[in-house]
Motif scaffolding. Sequence first.
Motif: not given
Ligand SMILES: Cc1cc2nc3c(=O)[nH]c(=O)nc-3n(C[C@H](O)[C@H](O)[C@H](O)COP(=O)(O)OP(=O)(O)OC[C@H]3O[C@@H](n4cnc5c(N)ncnc54)[C@H](O)[C@@H]3O)c2cc1C
Length: 375
Positions: A10-12, A34-35, A42, A76-78, A108, A285-286, A295-297, A363
Motif C-alpha cells: 500500500g502507500f506505506g 503483498s497479497r 484508496y 503472496a500472503e504473509v 500491512l 502506516g495504518d 491516512l495515506g499521506h 485532491k
Molecule cells: C475510501 C477511502 C478513502 C480514503 N481517503 C483518504 C484521504 O482522503 N486522504 C488520505 O490521506 N488517506 C485516505 N484514505 C486512507 C489511506 O488510503 C490509508 O491510510 C492508506 O492506504 C494506508 O496505507 P498503508 O500502506 O498503511 O496500508 P494499505 O494501503 O492498507 O496497504 C496494506 C497492504 O498490505 C497488503 N496486505 C495486508 N495484509 C496482508 C497479508 N497478510 N499478506 C500480504 N499482504 C497483505 C494489502 O493488500 C495492502 O496492499 C482513504 C482510504 C479509503 C479506503
Amino acid sequence: MAKILILGGGFGGVVAAERLAEQLGDDHQITLVSRSRRFVFYPALVKLAFGKCTTKDISFDLRHAMLDRRVNFIEAEVARIDPSERKVTIAHGEVEGKLPYDYLIFALGRRLATERITGFYEHAQHLLNVDKAIQFGKAVSYFHEGHAVIGQCAGTRLPVPVYETAFALARHLDDKGERDRVKITVVSPGEFGLELGDYETTIRLKKALISNRIEIVSNFPTSSVTANSIATATGKTINHDLLMLLPPFRGSSAASYLGVTDSEGYIAVDPTMRVIGQERMYAVGDCVNFEGPKLGHLATRQSEVAATNLAAEIDGHEPLACYSHEIKLVIDEAGANSLYLRKNLWNDAPGVIKQSRVWSWAKRAQKEYWQVKHA
Ligand SMILES: Cc1cc2nc3c(=O)[nH]c(=O)nc-3n(C[C@H](O)[C@H](O)[C@H](O)COP(=O)(O)OP(=O)(O)OC[C@H]3O[C@@H](n4cnc5c(N)ncnc54)[C@H](O)[C@@H]3O)c2cc1C
C-alpha cells in the motif's frame, strides 16, 4: 549485503521500497511482499463508486513499478513473522515458505473488524476496497427514493469518505432531479466532527452538510445492522433504504502475536518508526498506534522516516530521523465547501483550515501525481 523485507504493497510499503532503493543503491536486496500485485489509490474510491473514474484510473501494476526500481516483488500472503529467527512465512502465492531478512518493514495496514457489528457482513455496504465501492455504486444507481444512511462505527478511524459519500450522493441525486425524494443522514458514533479537537472544522463541516440538506445524527454507536435498519446496543434504531457504513478498524492480524500491539492491535512504534521492543523492525502506516485518523499521506511520511533510519542503521549510524504527527486532509465532493485541514496532533498549535473548490481540484491532482510518480 543486507536483505530488507517490506510487508505490504500500500502507500506505506511502496514509498518505503522506493526510498530504500534510492538510498541504498544495488548493494542490498530489497523485497516487497503483498497479497495483490495491484496498488489501489484508496482516496479515489468514493469517485469510483459514483462512476467518476474507472478501476484502471486509480490503480497500477506493482510488480512492474517495483522491478523498475530494482525491488523484488512477491505476490503472496504473509502468514507469520518470526523475529527471533528473522524469518517471515509466506503462503498462498507465487512463492511459499520462509523468507529470511536482516531488516523488516511492517506495512500491512489495518483490518476491518466487521465481526464486531452484528449483521454487518450480511447487510451492510461500505466502499473500503474496489469491489465494495463498485457494489455500493450499483446500489446507488438503483436507489431513487427513501432514506440514505451514511456512517461510521466506533473505532472506524477514517471519517473522510463518510462525508465525501454524503456530499457525492446529494449531488448525484440533484443531477438526477431526485434530491427531494431522498433524506440523507450522516451517523457518528460520538459527538459529530472529525475528532481532531478542531472546533472550527467541525462548525464548517456542519454548515456544509446542512446547506446540502444532510441530517446529522451524533452519539449513535451502531452495534447491529439489518436489511433495513441500524441500531445501537441501547435500542436506538434508524431505518434505511440505502446504507453505507464503515466498520471498526483494528490492527493487522499478522502482528497480533508478536507482543508489540496495543489493545486494538496497533503496533507500538517510537518516532523513528522502530517497533518498540524489537530489533531491526520498523512499522509504518495504518498498522501503527498513533492517535487520530488513518491516512495515506501519514503512511508515506512515516515510510520516508523509516527508510532513512533503516539506511542509516545499515551504514552503522544511529537512526535519527523523527516523524511528526501532522494531519493533512481534504474533504472533497462538497464543491465550493470542500475543506482542507492541517493540524499537528502532537502539539497544541491550532489547525489551519481552508475551504474552497480549489481543494477538490488539489485532491484530484494528487491522484494524478501519485500515478505518474509511483506507477
Ligand atoms: C475510501 C477511502 C478513502 C480514503 N481517503 C483518504 C484521504 O482522503 N486522504 C488520505 O490521506 N488517506 C485516505 N484514505 C486512507 C489511506 O488510503 C490509508 O491510510 C492508506 O492506504 C494506508 O496505507 P498503508 O500502506 O498503511 O496500508 P494499505 O494501503 O492498507 O496497504 C496494506 C497492504 O498490505 C497488503 N496486505 C495486508 N495484509 C496482508 C497479508 N497478510 N499478506 C500480504 N499482504 C497483505 C494489502 O493488500 C495492502 O496492499 C482513504 C482510504 C479509503 C479506503
